[in-house]
Each structure stands twice: as structure tokens, then as C-alpha cells.
Design an enzyme around this catalytic site. Structure first.
Site, short mmCIF file in Angstrom:
data_model
loop_
_atom_site.label_atom_id
_atom_site.label_comp_id
_atom_site.label_asym_id
_atom_site.label_seq_id
_atom_site.Cartn_x
_atom_site.Cartn_y
_atom_site.Cartn_z
N ASP A 175 -7.85 -23.80 -10.29
CA ASP A 175 -6.98 -24.95 -10.07
C ASP A 175 -7.58 -26.25 -10.59
O ASP A 175 -6.92 -27.29 -10.62
CB ASP A 175 -6.61 -25.09 -8.58
CG ASP A 175 -7.82 -25.12 -7.66
OD1 ASP A 175 -8.79 -24.40 -7.91
OD2 ASP A 175 -7.77 -25.86 -6.65
N HIS A 222 -5.69 -32.99 -3.28
CA HIS A 222 -6.07 -31.57 -3.20
C HIS A 222 -5.60 -30.96 -1.89
O HIS A 222 -6.37 -30.43 -1.10
CB HIS A 222 -7.60 -31.43 -3.35
CG HIS A 222 -8.05 -30.03 -3.68
ND1 HIS A 222 -8.30 -29.10 -2.70
CD2 HIS A 222 -8.31 -29.42 -4.84
CE1 HIS A 222 -8.70 -27.96 -3.26
NE2 HIS A 222 -8.71 -28.14 -4.58
#
Length: 304
Positions: A67, A266
């Protein structure tokens, strides 16, 4: 367009959502353009945000989880497609060299852009220039991870009234700043007499990590701290197990470090109420809290 601003390209963690792309953060810092942790889809997010590939001068990777890096192939190939004329410096953990090699050459393309690889092996400064000093600190994640910190040198702010009183104007102001003193009308005027100290700006980027010394060192005195807050405090055990922070921990770090603006990002896809992250962080931190959303533009706070 601000000379120093953060352009948020993605704010999800392991899995993207309908409203959150994988990670991606572009810091415009005068003539420097630092692209941090480009996850999958970053190239398209840059187009949506109006960030051209030619604006990138440094590619900064914290670690090699997907990611944070699966957008590297698209970004690297776009640099060549657009024939970006200047070198782009790539910083990444040296322990992941095999992964960077695969990402950089993930498919066939005509490579014309120059990528200068600068693997990270230890804490400390990794680049210096007119922009200041770029340094890194090790973090505590499941794999080797580094956080980044950009520090502008301290300077001085000129006082117009004192300059006028001393009879200094025009090009002489620059001479005084360069030389430290100037002879005017038979007397010596020192820089300290017509200016006051001006603290340089500081930016910090902290991704996947548990609380550790590196987090506090990076955040110290930051004007803008971009920090992961994957979990809420109710899931603190999960956060520690998987090497992450909670919003409450991020707020406590910002408060103890004297941060001015805290940018949370995040986020785990398990949460659907972003205001809960703000509330948790604000309970510990008295400064500005931003719950980052994709395509946000956040100015670096002005110098004090």
C-alpha cells in the site's frame, strides 16, 4: 499555489475504499517536490490533483509494503513518458533493494528519465541543499521502515523600521544579510541590530510504526507532522500487534513534540466515522488537527 504545501493523494491503509485511495503524499517545498509512499493508483491521483510528474525531484519510500509502493512502477514510467529532464533521487530502505529493482522495472518501457538510487542504511541526514536538510530515522514496524524529516536552517527576519533608522535599503539589505555587517555613514551596522531570529520550518513524515524513539525524534518541533493513525484507541492491541499507531497516540506524540499542525492519515477500512480520529487526537493535542482526505491541500504553517 503555495510554495510549501502537502498534496494528499491517498489516505487508506492496507485496502483502498470508495473514497480513499492507497497512500500517496506530495510535498511541494519551494523548488523541491518530494513524493512519499506512492501506493497503487498514485499516477492517476496526481493527475486529479494537478501534480505533474515534472514536479517530482525525490521519491521517498518508508518501507516496502504494497500500500506504500505499488504505485512506483507507474510513477517511474511516467517520468520517462513525460521526458522529465532533471534527475529524480530515490530514497528507500536498502534491505528492500530487490523489491525496488522489481518495481522500477516491473514492465517493458523506454527509460529516458534519470533515477538516482540512494538506499537508506542508517539514521541521519541523507540530503542537504538550499531547501535545508532531509534526514531519516528508523521506525518500529513489522519490516524495516524509515520516517523522514525536512528541516530548513534557522535564519533572521529583517525589521523594516530598524533598517530605515539605520539608513539601509535596496541591495544593501542583501549585502548585510550575506556579510553580517555593513558600514553606513561612518558607522558599522550589524545584522543583529536590524533583525530578529527566525526559526526554519520543519516537516515530518511518519508512516507504519509502533511508538518508538524514532517517532518522537522525527516529530520534534515539526510545523507539519503527517503521521499514520491506522487504528482508534479501542483497537490499541491490534495496532501494537501489527506495528501501527492509534489516533490517540499520534495526538500525544504531537503534543509532547510541540507540533503545530497534525495531519492524520493511513486509516483502516474498518472505520467509517473519520471524526472519531479527530476527537481522539484532539483529546491529547491542543494544536490544529487535520483528518486527511484524498486530494486535500494543506499549507505548511507560516514561520513563527
Amino acid at each position: 499555489m503555495a510554495a510549501r504545501e502537502l498534496v494528499v493523494l491517498g489516505t487508506a491503509s492496507q485496502a483502498p475504499t470508495r473514497t480513499r485511495n492507497h497512500n500517496g503524499y506530495f510535498l511541494r517545498w519551494d523548488a523541491e517536490g518530494l513524493l512519499f509512499d506512492p501506493g497503487e493508483g498514485t499516477q492517476r491521483q496526481m493527475l486529479r490533483a494537478g501534480v505533474p510528474s515534472s514536479a517530482i525531484t525525490r521519491l521517498c519510500l518508508s518501507h516496502f509494503h504494497g500500500d506504500h509502493v505499488l504505485g512506483v512502477p507507474g510513477v517511474v514510467q511516467r517520468l520517462s513518458l513525460d521526458k522529465v529532464p532533471h534527475p529524480v533521487v530515490a530514497h528507500y530502505p536498502a534491505s528492500g533493494q530487490v523489491f525496488f529493482d522489481r518495481l522500477r522495472h516491473a514492465s517493458v518501457f523506454h527509460e529516458v528519465a534519470e533515477i538516482q538510487e540512494r538506499p537508506l542504511t542508517a539514521d541521519g541526514p541523507i540530503a542537504e541543499g538550499s531547501f535545508g536538510t532531509l534526514e531519516v530515522r528508523r521506525l518500529d514496524h513489522l519490516i524495516e521502515s524509515f520516517g523522514y524529516r525536512l528541516v530548513e536552517p534557522d535564519g533572521r527576519r529583517m525589521l523594516p523600521d530598524e533598517l530605515a533608522r539605520a539608513g539601509i535599503a535596496g541591495p544593501d539589505v542583501g549585502r548585510l544579510q550575506r556579510e553580517g555587517e555593513l558600514s553606513v555613514g561612518g558607522r558599522t551596522v550589524r545584522l543583529e541590530e536590524v533583525s530578529v531570529p527566525r526559526r526554519g520550518q520543519r516537516f515530518a513524515f511518519v508512516m507504519d510504526t509502533r511508538l518508538c524513539d524514532g517517532v518522537h525524534a522525527l516529530a520534534d518541533g515539526a510545523d507539519l507532522l503527517v503521521i499514520e493513525s491506522t487504528f482508534l484507541d479501542e483497537d490499541a492491541d491490534l495496532a501494537h500487534r501489527y506495528g501501527h499507531l492509534t489516533a490517540a497516540q499520534a495526538g500525544a506524540v504531537a503534543e509532547s513534540a510541540g507540533v503545530r499542525c497534525l495531519v492524520l492519515t493511513h486509516f483502516s477500512q474498518r472505520y467509517v466515522e473519520p471524526e472519531r480520529f479527530r476527537d481522539e487526537a484532539a483529546a491529547a493535542f491542543g494544536g490544529d488537527v487535520v483528518v486527511a482526505a484524498d486530494l486535500d491541500r494543506i499549507a505548511v504553517p507560516s514561520r513563527r
